[in-house]
Design a protein around this motif. Structure first.
Motif, PDB file in Angstrom:
ATOM      1  N   UNK A 264     -60.174   4.715  24.705  1.00 44.84           N
ATOM      2  CA  UNK A 264     -61.098   4.166  23.698  1.00 44.84           C
ATOM      3  C   UNK A 264     -62.521   4.681  23.871  1.00 44.84           C
ATOM      4  N   UNK A 265     -62.933   4.838  25.126  1.00 38.23           N
ATOM      5  CA  UNK A 265     -64.297   5.323  25.367  1.00 38.23           C
ATOM      6  C   UNK A 265     -64.435   6.740  24.842  1.00 38.23           C
ATOM      7  N   UNK A 266     -63.483   7.594  25.222  1.00 38.42           N
ATOM      8  CA  UNK A 266     -63.541   8.998  24.801  1.00 38.42           C
ATOM      9  C   UNK A 266     -63.505   9.085  23.281  1.00 38.42           C
ATOM     10  N   UNK A 267     -62.667   8.244  22.680  1.00 39.34           N
ATOM     11  CA  UNK A 267     -62.543   8.270  21.221  1.00 39.34           C
ATOM     12  C   UNK A 267     -63.863   7.855  20.567  1.00 39.34           C
ATOM     13  N   UNK A 268     -64.432   6.780  21.097  1.00 39.11           N
ATOM     14  CA  UNK A 268     -65.689   6.295  20.526  1.00 39.11           C
ATOM     15  C   UNK A 268     -66.779   7.355  20.608  1.00 39.11           C
ATOM     16  N   UNK A 269     -66.892   7.980  21.786  1.00 39.52           N
ATOM     17  CA  UNK A 269     -67.947   8.992  21.932  1.00 39.52           C
ATOM     18  C   UNK A 269     -67.671  10.152  20.983  1.00 39.52           C
ATOM     19  N   UNK A 270     -66.405  10.564  20.918  1.00 36.27           N
ATOM     20  CA  UNK A 270     -66.077  11.727  20.101  1.00 36.27           C
ATOM     21  C   UNK A 270     -66.322  11.459  18.620  1.00 36.27           C
ATOM     22  N   UNK A 271     -66.199  10.190  18.221  1.00 42.62           N
ATOM     23  CA  UNK A 271     -66.351   9.864  16.809  1.00 42.62           C
ATOM     24  C   UNK A 271     -67.773   9.459  16.452  1.00 42.62           C
ATOM     25  N   UNK A 272     -68.627   9.353  17.502  1.00 37.59           N
ATOM     26  CA  UNK A 272     -70.001   8.951  17.230  1.00 37.59           C
ATOM     27  C   UNK A 272     -70.713  10.042  16.446  1.00 37.59           C
ATOM     28  N   UNK A 273     -71.361   9.645  15.369  1.00 40.59           N
ATOM     29  CA  UNK A 273     -71.971  10.641  14.487  1.00 40.59           C
ATOM     30  C   UNK A 273     -73.305  11.129  15.013  1.00 40.59           C
ATOM     31  N   UNK A 274     -74.116  10.164  15.519  1.00 37.33           N
ATOM     32  CA  UNK A 274     -75.475  10.539  15.874  1.00 37.33           C
ATOM     33  C   UNK A 274     -75.508  11.221  17.231  1.00 37.33           C
ATOM     34  N   UNK A 275     -76.133  12.398  17.265  1.00 37.05           N
ATOM     35  CA  UNK A 275     -76.230  13.178  18.493  1.00 37.05           C
ATOM     36  C   UNK A 275     -76.871  12.364  19.610  1.00 37.05           C
ATOM     37  N   UNK A 276     -77.902  11.604  19.239  1.00 35.76           N
ATOM     38  CA  UNK A 276     -78.662  10.900  20.262  1.00 35.76           C
ATOM     39  C   UNK A 276     -77.773   9.851  20.942  1.00 35.76           C
ATOM     40  N   UNK A 277     -76.902   9.224  20.155  1.00 32.31           N
ATOM     41  CA  UNK A 277     -75.986   8.234  20.744  1.00 32.31           C
ATOM     42  C   UNK A 277     -75.010   8.907  21.694  1.00 32.31           C
ATOM     43  N   UNK A 278     -74.502  10.068  21.274  1.00 29.12           N
ATOM     44  CA  UNK A 278     -73.586  10.811  22.149  1.00 29.12           C
ATOM     45  C   UNK A 278     -74.288  11.137  23.459  1.00 29.12           C
ATOM     46  N   UNK A 279     -75.545  11.564  23.342  1.00 32.44           N
ATOM     47  CA  UNK A 279     -76.301  11.916  24.545  1.00 32.44           C
ATOM     48  C   UNK A 279     -76.419  10.707  25.467  1.00 32.44           C
ATOM     49  N   UNK A 280     -76.678   9.535  24.890  1.00 36.25           N
ATOM     50  CA  UNK A 280     -76.793   8.321  25.709  1.00 36.25           C
ATOM     51  C   UNK A 280     -75.480   8.003  26.412  1.00 36.25           C
ATOM     52  N   UNK A 281     -74.397   8.062  25.657  1.00 37.62           N
ATOM     53  CA  UNK A 281     -73.077   7.810  26.243  1.00 37.62           C
ATOM     54  C   UNK A 281     -72.844   8.738  27.427  1.00 37.62           C
ATOM     55  N   UNK A 282     -73.118  10.018  27.180  1.00 34.10           N
ATOM     56  CA  UNK A 282     -72.845  11.029  28.200  1.00 34.10           C
ATOM     57  C   UNK A 282     -73.685  10.778  29.440  1.00 34.10           C
ATOM     58  N   UNK A 283     -74.974  10.467  29.209  1.00 33.94           N
ATOM     59  CA  UNK A 283     -75.849  10.183  30.349  1.00 33.94           C
ATOM     60  C   UNK A 283     -75.299   9.018  31.143  1.00 33.94           C
ATOM     61  N   UNK A 284     -74.900   7.972  30.421  1.00 31.34           N
ATOM     62  CA  UNK A 284     -74.379   6.790  31.084  1.00 31.34           C
ATOM     63  C   UNK A 284     -73.179   7.093  31.952  1.00 31.34           C
TER      64      UNK A 284
END
Lengths: 362, 390
Positions: free
Chosen positions: B185-205
Motif C-alpha cells: 500500500x505504501x509503494x502504491x500510494x507513493x507511486x500514485x501520488x501526483x504532486x512531486x513535492x509529496x513524493x519527495x516527502x514520502x521518499x525522504x521519510x
C-alpha cells in the motif's frame, strides 16, 4: 443494448482557481452519435470525465437515463470509456481484455469466453483472441478497445479521441466502422475530438467548445453551414474573414463597410447599424467573376500561390491586408494557369455576418 | 568488450576488464569455492586425541615440578637446615597453595628421604611418557585418517540445529510476506501520488532512517520495546498496564519483536523495487479497469500486481535473503530468545567454536535455501531474470 439519454444540468468544474468548464446545460439524446469538438484545453475531456464519473462536478447534476448519477462512481455507471491511448491491459490476452468487464461482474469463465468471442466477431478479430494486445496493429488494438467497452453492455459509450494515434487511411476506415457499430448497437456515443473532419463525418450532432464553454450545439450540417459564433465559424472548416462595421440593413442582410469595400451578407446575429461585425465566406463559395458573373460581392485580388490538393485547387490571393483563400474544383480545365490580378467574388447568400468575436487559432 | 575497447581504448578497457575479473574471482568465486570445499571436509574431533594430548602435557608438567622440588630439597641439604619455606606443591593442579599437599605432608620427613621419594615418583612418571606419546601419535593419525571429504558436516548436525534452520527459513518467509503486505500500500500510494513535492516527502521519510547506522536503528527498537521502554511506558500512561506493580509486557526476546524489527530494517528494499514498477503503470489502465466495473481488489489483483510482479519479486528476494541471514537484529532484539536464529549458530561456529568447516556447511545450507527461494519466487511470479534486470 439500449442507449440512454444524458443530461447535464448546470454542470461546472473548477480546479483551484482555474475554471475548466463553466456552467453548462446539455442534453444528449438516447442512441445519438454526439461529438464534442474543440481545441485542446477547452474542457471537452473534463465534460467526458464528468459523464464517466471520474470527476465530480463542482456544481450541477449529471443525469443518465433520467437518473441522477452525480455522486455515483465510474464502476457503477452505465457508461464505458475508451481512452485516448486505449489503456488495454498488456499482460492479458485479447479475449481476456474484452472479457474483463464481465469478469468484474462475476460471470463464469466459459460464458465470458463465449461473449468475448461474439464481440470479437463484431469487430472482426476472432482469430486474434489468444494474442497479447502488443502483437496487434494499431487499428486492431482500437477494435479490441471498442469490444472491451461494449462487453459490459453500456448505455453510453464515451470515446476520448481514440483515433488520434492512427494514420490517415486507418482513421477514415475506423470512422466508418465506429459509425456502423453505433448504428448496430444503438448505444449513445459521446465522441471527444479536436479533429473537425472526424466530428463532421460521424456525428449526428456536434457541440463546439471553447475555453470551458459550449459555443454551439447543432446537427452537423448546421454547424458547418450556419456557425453561430465567430469561433465556431473559424474552428470548423475554413473561412475567409473580413472585419468591418455594419452600415445598413436590407431584407435580412447587412451591409458591412470593410477595408476592401462594402460587402453584403446574411445578418444572422441581427446586428444594428454601427456595430462591429465580421463577414465569413467559405473558400469553396468564392469564385471568379469571369466564370460566374452574377456574384453580388466583388473584390480585386492578386494570386500569390496555387496548391493542388487533388480534388480541388487552393488559390491564395492577396487583397490589401487580407489573404483570401479560394477553393476551385479540379475539373481538369480551369486550374492550370491562374495568375496575376483577378476579379473574384461571392454571393450575398453565401456570406455570413456575425458579431465580431474571438477567432479560432488566435 | 569490443564496444568498451572502442569507447575507452585498449588500456582502459583492459583495466576495466581486469578489475572486474579480479573482483569476480577474488571476492565472489574464490570465497564461495573455499566455503563449499570446507563444507565438505569433515574434521574428526571426537576428543580422544585431544585428551591424550592433554594427558601428555600434564605428565611433562608434573615432571618439571618434581625436578624443581628435588632441586629445592638438595639446596636444603647443602644449607643443612630445615625447609625454610613451605615447599611448592608437587601438583600444579592442586586447589590452592595454602591447601594441604603431598609436599606439605612431607615437611616432617628429612630432606634425604624426600629426595628419594621424589626421585622414585619422577622415574614412575618418566615411564608413562613414552606410552602416552605413542597413544597420542596413534590417535592423531587415526583422526587424520577419519578426516577428509565427506558429508558428515551436514549429517551430524543436531536435530535442534535442523529445526532452527527450518524455523529461520520459515520466519524469513513470514517476514517477507508481512513486509510485502505492509509495503505494497505504501509503494502504491507513493507511486500514485501526483504532486512531486509529496513524493519527495514520502521518499525522504523512508530514506532518512537509513542514513543512520543499522545497529543504531535496531538499538532504537530495543529502547522502544524494553521492559521499561517507550511502548510499555505509553501503555502505562494509557492505564492499560501498571509498570510499578511489575505488569510490564516483555516485548523483547520474542519472535514478534524480531519480526517487527526485521520488517522495519529491510522495508526500503521492499518498497523501492515495488515503487519503481508501479510507477511505470499507465494510470489509464487503472481507470479503465474501474470504468469496466472492477472493484478495488480486482484492480489490484488483475492490473496493478501483475504489472508490479518484477518489482515484487526483487523486493521479496532481497527481504528474504537479508532477513534469513540477519545477525544483528536477532542478536540485539532477541537476546535470550530460544531457539535463536540460524545465522547466530553460524556465527558461533565460526568465531566461538572455531569450527569453520561446520560453519561453512551451515552457510552453504542457507545459501542453497535462499537460492531455492529465489527460483520458487521467479517461477511463482512467472518472471524471468531478464525482466528483473529491466
Amino acid at each position: 443494448m439500449q442507449g440512454k439519454e444524458i443530461r447535464l444540468q448546470g454542470v461546472s468544474m473548477r480546479f483551484g482557481d482555474f475554471i475548466a468548464v463553466h456552467e453548462t446545460d446539455l442534453t444528449i439524446a438516447a442512441g445519438e452519435f454526439f461529438s464534442i469538438l474543440g481545441p485542446s484545453g477547452c474542457g471537452k475531456t473534463t465534460i467526458l470525465r464528468m459523464i464517466s464519473g471520474f470527476l465530480t462536478p463542482t456544481t450541477g447534476q449529471v443525469l443518465i437515463g433520467g437518473k441522477d448519477l452525480t455522486a455515483v462512481g465510474p464502476n457503477k455507471r452505465p457508461t464505458a470509456l475508451i481512452f485516448q491511448n486505449l489503456a488495454l491491459f498488456p499482460l492479458m490476452s485479447v479475449w481476456e481484455n474484452v472479457a474483463f468487464g464481465l469478469e468484474a461482474r462475476g460471470i463464469g469463465r466459459r460464458e465470458r469466453r463465449k461473449r468475448a468471442e461474439d464481440l470479437l466477431d463484431l469487430v472482426a478479430l476472432t482469430e486474434h483472441a489468444g494474442k497479447k494486445p502488443t502483437a496487434l496493429s494499431g487499428g486492431q488494438r482500437q477494435r479490441v478497445a471498442i469490444a472491451r467497452a461494449l462487453a459490459v453492455e453500456p448505455s453510453v459509450l464515451l470515446l476520448d479521441e481514440p483515433l488520434s494515434a492512427l494514420d490517415l487511411k486507418l482513421r477514415q476506415h475506423m470512422r466508418a466502422e465506429l459509425k456502423q457499430i453505433q448504428r448496430k448497437t444503438g448505444v449513445t456515443f459521446v465522441y471527444i475530438t479536436h479533429d473537425q473532419g472526424e466530428a463532421l463525418t460521424m456525428s449526428d450532432r456536434i457541440a463546439v467548445m471553447n475555453a470551458g464553454r459550449i459555443e454551439q450545439v447543432a446537427p452537423t450540417s448546421e454547424i458547418y453551414n450556419a456557425p453561430a459564433t465567430s469561433f465556431v465559424a473559424t474552428f470548423v472548416g475554413e473561412h475567409n474573414v473580413f472585419r468591418g462595421r455594419v452600415e445598413g440593413l436590407e431584407n435580412g442582410m447587412a451591409q458591412v463597410n470593410t477595408p476592401l469595400g462594402r460587402l453584403l451578407g446574411m445578418n444572422r446575429d441581427d446586428l444594428k447599424p454601427g456595430e462591429e461585425a465580421m463577414i465569413f465566406v467559405r473558400p469553396e463559395r468564392i469564385g471568379l467573376v469571369s466564370q460566374t458573373p452574377t456574384l453580388g460581392n466583388r473584390l480585386q485580388a492578386a494570386v500569390e500561390r496555387r496548391d493542388l490538393e487533388g480534388p480541388y485547387l487552393n488559390v491564395f490571393m492577396r487583397a490589401g491586408e487580407h489573404q483570401i483563400v479560394m477553393h476551385m474544383t479540379n475539373a481538369g480545365n480551369n486550374v492550370s494557369d491562374l495568375s496575376g490580378e483577378q476579379s473574384v467574388g461571392f454571393a450575398c447568400e453565401d456570406a455570413l455576418v456575425l458579431r465580431a468575436g474571438e477567432l479560432a487559432g488566435e | 568488450m569490443s564496444s568498451l575497447i572502442r569507447s575507452y581504448g585498449g588500456v582502459l578497457a583492459a583495466l576495466f576488464g581486469g578489475l572486474t575479473l579480479l573482483w569476480i574471482i577474488g571476492l565472489i568465486v574464490l570465497p564461495q569455492l573455499n566455503m563449499i570445499q570446507r563444507a565438505f571436509i569433515w574434521e574428526a574431533r571426537d576428543g580422544a586425541a585431544q585428551q591424550a594430548g592433554v594427558d601428555l602435557e600434564r605428565a611433562y608438567q608434573k615432571i618439571a615440578t618434581l625436578d624443581y622440588d628435588i632441586r629445592a630439597a638438595k639446596r636444603d641439604i647443602e644449607r643443612g637446615s630445615a625447609p625454610s619455606a613451605a615447599p611448592s606443591p608437587s601438583d600444579p593442579f592442586a586447589v590452592s597453595p595454602g591447601a594441604p599437599s603431598p609436599g606439605g605432608l612431607a615437611s616432617s620427613e628429612t630432606p634425604d628421604k624426600r629426595i628419594v621419594r621424589l626421585e622414585s615418583e619422577r622415574t614412575e612418571l618418566q615411564g608413562q611418557i613414552n606410552p602416552l606419546k605413542e597413544r597420542f601419535g596413534r590417535l592423531k593419525i587415526e583422526e587424520a585418517e577419519a578426516s577428509g571429504y565427506s558429508i558428515k558436516n551436514f549429517t551430524t548436525m543436531s536435530p535442534l540445529h535442523w529445526r532452527i534452520f527450518g524455523m529461520t527459513i520459515f520466519y524469513a518467509f513470514c517476514v517477507t510476506l508481512l513486509s510485502f503486505l505492509f509495503c505494497y500500500p505504501i509503494a502504491y500510494t507513493i507511486a500514485r501520488t501526483q504532486k512531486e513535492i509529496h513524493v519527495a516527502f514520502f521518499m525522504l521519510g523512508i530514506i532518512i532512517p537509513y542514513a543512520l547506522n543499522e545497529l543504531l536503528r535496531i538499538f532504537a527498537w530495543t529502547m522502544i520495546l524494553a521492559n521499561e521502554g517507550i511502548l510499555n511506558s505509553a501503555l502505562d500512561t494509557l492505564g492499560l498496564i501498571d509498570l510499578e506493580s511489575g505488569e510490564a509486557i516483555r516485548w523483547l526476546a520474542s519472535n514478534g519483536a524480531v519480526f517487527c524489527v526485521l520488517m522495519y530494517t529491510y522495508i526500503l528494499f521492499m518498497i523501492f523495487p515495488m515503487y519503481n514498477t508501479i510507477e511505470t503503470l499507465d494510470k489509464n489502465q487503472i481507470e479503465a479497469a474501474r470504468d469496466l466495473g472492477a472493484s478495488t481488489w480486482r484492480i489490484h489483483s488483475r492490473v496493478v500486481i501483475p504489472h508490479a510482479k518484477p518489482g515484487i519479486a526483487v523486493g521479496a528476494i532481497m527481504t528474504f535473503m537479508l532477513s534469513a541471514g540477519s545477525i544483528s537484529v536477532p542478536g540485539l532484539v532477541g537476546p535470550g530468545l530460544h531457539p535463536d536464529w540460524f545465522s547466530q549458530i553460524i556465527y558461533r561456529n565460526f568465531f566461538e567454536a572455531g569450527n569453520w568447516n561446520i560453519g561453512a556447511a551451515q552457510s552453504l545450507l542457507l545459501l542453497v535455501a535462499c537460492t531455492i527461494f529465489i527460483l520458487i519466487v521467479l517461477r511463482f511470479f512467472r518472471v524471468g531474470i531478464q525482466e528483473i534486470a529491466r
